[in-house]
Every structure is written in C-alpha cells, then in structure tokens.
Design a protein around this motif. Structure first.
Motif, mmCIF file in Angstrom:
data_model
loop_
_atom_site.group_PDB
_atom_site.id
_atom_site.type_symbol
_atom_site.label_atom_id
_atom_site.label_comp_id
_atom_site.label_asym_id
_atom_site.label_seq_id
_atom_site.Cartn_x
_atom_site.Cartn_y
_atom_site.Cartn_z
ATOM 1 N N LEU A 78 0.713 -1.055 -0.422
ATOM 2 C CA LEU A 78 0.072 0.362 -0.252
ATOM 3 C C LEU A 78 0.753 1.699 0.503
ATOM 4 C CD1 LEU A 78 -3.045 1.485 0.505
ATOM 5 C CD2 LEU A 78 -2.109 1.252 2.655
ATOM 6 N N THR A 79 0.557 2.079 -1.074
ATOM 7 C CA THR A 79 0.946 3.267 -1.116
ATOM 8 C C THR A 79 0.188 4.743 -0.813
ATOM 9 O OG1 THR A 79 1.406 3.017 -3.377
ATOM 10 C CG2 THR A 79 3.565 1.951 -2.057
ATOM 11 N N ASP A 80 1.304 5.957 -0.514
ATOM 12 C CA ASP A 80 -0.021 6.493 -0.808
ATOM 13 C C ASP A 80 0.170 7.220 -2.518
ATOM 14 O OD1 ASP A 80 2.522 8.175 -0.339
ATOM 15 O OD2 ASP A 80 1.522 8.971 1.725
ATOM 16 N N ARG A 81 -0.288 8.453 -1.878
ATOM 17 C CA ARG A 81 -0.417 8.918 -3.729
ATOM 18 C C ARG A 81 0.788 9.954 -4.030
ATOM 19 N NH1 ARG A 81 -4.369 14.205 -2.016
ATOM 20 N NH2 ARG A 81 -4.875 12.505 -0.251
ATOM 21 N N ASN A 82 1.759 9.800 -3.010
ATOM 22 C CA ASN A 82 2.685 10.449 -3.348
ATOM 23 C C ASN A 82 3.752 9.203 -3.498
ATOM 24 O OD1 ASN A 82 1.680 13.093 -2.721
ATOM 25 N ND2 ASN A 82 2.480 13.058 -0.391
ATOM 26 N N GLY A 83 3.649 8.081 -3.355
ATOM 27 C CA GLY A 83 5.025 7.029 -3.877
ATOM 28 C C GLY A 83 5.262 6.629 -2.212
ATOM 29 N N GLN A 106 -5.044 -1.555 -7.228
ATOM 30 C CA GLN A 106 -6.479 -1.442 -6.943
ATOM 31 C C GLN A 106 -6.282 -0.162 -6.646
ATOM 32 O OE1 GLN A 106 -9.062 -2.113 -7.783
ATOM 33 N NE2 GLN A 106 -9.959 0.434 -7.399
ATOM 34 N N PRO A 107 -6.809 1.331 -7.376
ATOM 35 C CA PRO A 107 -6.173 2.456 -7.331
ATOM 36 C C PRO A 107 -7.832 2.696 -5.823
ATOM 37 C CG PRO A 107 -6.997 2.645 -9.130
ATOM 38 C CD PRO A 107 -7.107 1.291 -9.037
ATOM 39 N N ASP A 117 -2.776 3.657 -3.449
ATOM 40 C CA ASP A 117 -2.553 2.067 -4.741
ATOM 41 C C ASP A 117 -2.615 1.047 -3.245
ATOM 42 O OD1 ASP A 117 -2.913 3.094 -7.001
ATOM 43 O OD2 ASP A 117 -0.910 4.732 -7.050
ATOM 44 N N LEU A 118 -3.161 -0.236 -3.722
ATOM 45 C CA LEU A 118 -3.498 -0.781 -2.816
ATOM 46 C C LEU A 118 -2.661 -2.007 -4.199
ATOM 47 C CD1 LEU A 118 -3.357 -2.661 -0.503
ATOM 48 C CD2 LEU A 118 -5.983 -3.169 -1.421
ATOM 49 N N ASP A 119 -1.603 -2.901 -3.825
ATOM 50 C CA ASP A 119 -1.448 -3.961 -4.771
ATOM 51 C C ASP A 119 -1.166 -5.183 -4.255
ATOM 52 O OD1 ASP A 119 -0.047 -2.388 -6.722
ATOM 53 O OD2 ASP A 119 1.474 -1.735 -6.221
#
Length: 222
Positions: A78-83, A106-107, A117-119
C-alpha cells in the motif's frame, strides 16, 4: 472408411486438447482474476476511512487478516499518492515469490481524488493445478463421448450403406457372369433400398428375357 473414422477421432481429440481445453483454462483464469479484482476493490473501500484518518495501526491489522482469509493471496503493498509505502513498512522480500505470481493493482479513490494504490501479489498455482486435473478428466470424458458417437455412426453407416452396396456390387458381378443366385438385403425404405429393388427388377427381367431367348429354348428342347 476406417481411415475416415480414425481421422475424425484424431481431429476431435486435437480440437479438445488444443482449442477447447486452453480456452477453458483461459476463461477460468480470467474469472479468477476478475473476482480478485472485485474483492480488492471492496477492500480498498474498507481501507479508505483508515487512510482518511491516518490510522496505520488499523491498516496493519486489516491487511494481514485479509491475507490469511484468502487462499492464494501472498502479500499487499500500500502506497500513498506520493509513492510513500504505508504497508508494509519494510521492503517486501521478492525472493520467495513464485515465478507465475500475479500482481493485481487497485487505486483507492475518494470523491474523485486518489488516496493510495493497493497492490496484491497472488499465487493460484495450486488452485489452477487442481482445476487443470478436473478439466483434463472432463476433456477425456468428452473425447470418449465423441469417440463413442463416431463409433456408433461408423457402425450405422457400415450396416446401412456400405455392406448393402458391397452385396449389390457382388450381385452385379455374378450377374455379369450369368449367375442370378446372389442374395441381397430385404426391402428397405431408403435410397439404398430403392437401388436394390431396381437391381432386383432388372435382374428378374434379364433372367426372364434369357429364359425366353431362342438359344435357351433350343437348349431345353435338345
């Protein structure tokens, strides 16, 4: 005829193994991937409140529990909008990943704004192997049914068409030698039966004509 029968068997087997079976597997994989994508979307909606509240503890409790509850799910990222990585906090170990793993992304969007972003890393090789065994068994059953149908058609054709025509050809050969004694199948209500009846009529007329010929009458008088 035997060659044609064997050719049909081979073509049916090739169709099942090279066309039908791969398409069935491809369709199954697509269905599994779509189901996981839907599940991941639902999970993203569940994570959204925790992202808005910056509640990393709840996220770190929810994601591992979700992994344990779903077969074939290996790891989340799980990464936020800033990576920036929110889960896991350390770098995930990629050395133990199977070569055929999937990464499904999945965004997470809230009110038109991307939050994260959830990978998901998955491995459904065991599931697909079991499914492949079931599909192989199904393919063998289908091939057996096709072979049985072709065999029934072959026997039907042999008895209803080929064998009567062979008898007719044998009778015609004997007739050419002046022998009218060849036996033929009884009356049939199809085209082969009509052909046999026409031949019998022709043979009868030929025999009657021969009996009434002057040469035959002279032979009888002598």
């Amino acid at each position: 005829m035997v060659v044609l029968f064997l050719s049909c068997m081979v073509m049916a087997s090739l169709f099942v193994t090279l066309v039908w079976f791969p398409r069935l597997q491809e369709s199954s994989h697509a269905q599994v991937r779509a189901a996981v994508q839907d599940h991941l979307k639902t999970l993203g909606e569940a994570v959204t409140p925790f992202l808005l509240a910056s509640d990393l503890a709840a996220i770190h409790a929810l994601l591992p529990a979700t992994l344990q509850a779903n077969q074939g799910w290996l790891a989340f990222k799980l990464t936020d909008r800033n990576g920036r990585r929110l889960y896991p906090l350390g770098e995930p170990d990629a050395r133990g990943l199977p070569p055929a793993h999937w990464v499904i992304s999945q965004p997470i969007i809230f009110r038109g704004e991307k939050l994260a972003d959830l990978d998901l890393i998955t491995d459904f090789s065991e599931v697909f192997r079991a499914e492949s065994r079931e599909n192989t068994f199904l393919a063998l059953v289908l091939i057996s049914i096709l072979v049985a149908v072709l065999l029934v058609l072959y026997i039907f054709f042999e008895r209803s068409v080929r064998s009567p025509l062979q008898s007719l050809a044998h009778a015609a050969t004997k007739l050419a030698r002046g022998d009218y004694s060849a036996k033929l199948p009884g009356h049939r209500g199809d085209e082969v039966g009509d052909l046999i009846q026409d031949f019998l009529l022709m043979r009868s007329e030929e025999h009657t004509s021969e009996l009434q010929s002057p040469d035959h009458l002279v032979c009888r008088l002598l």
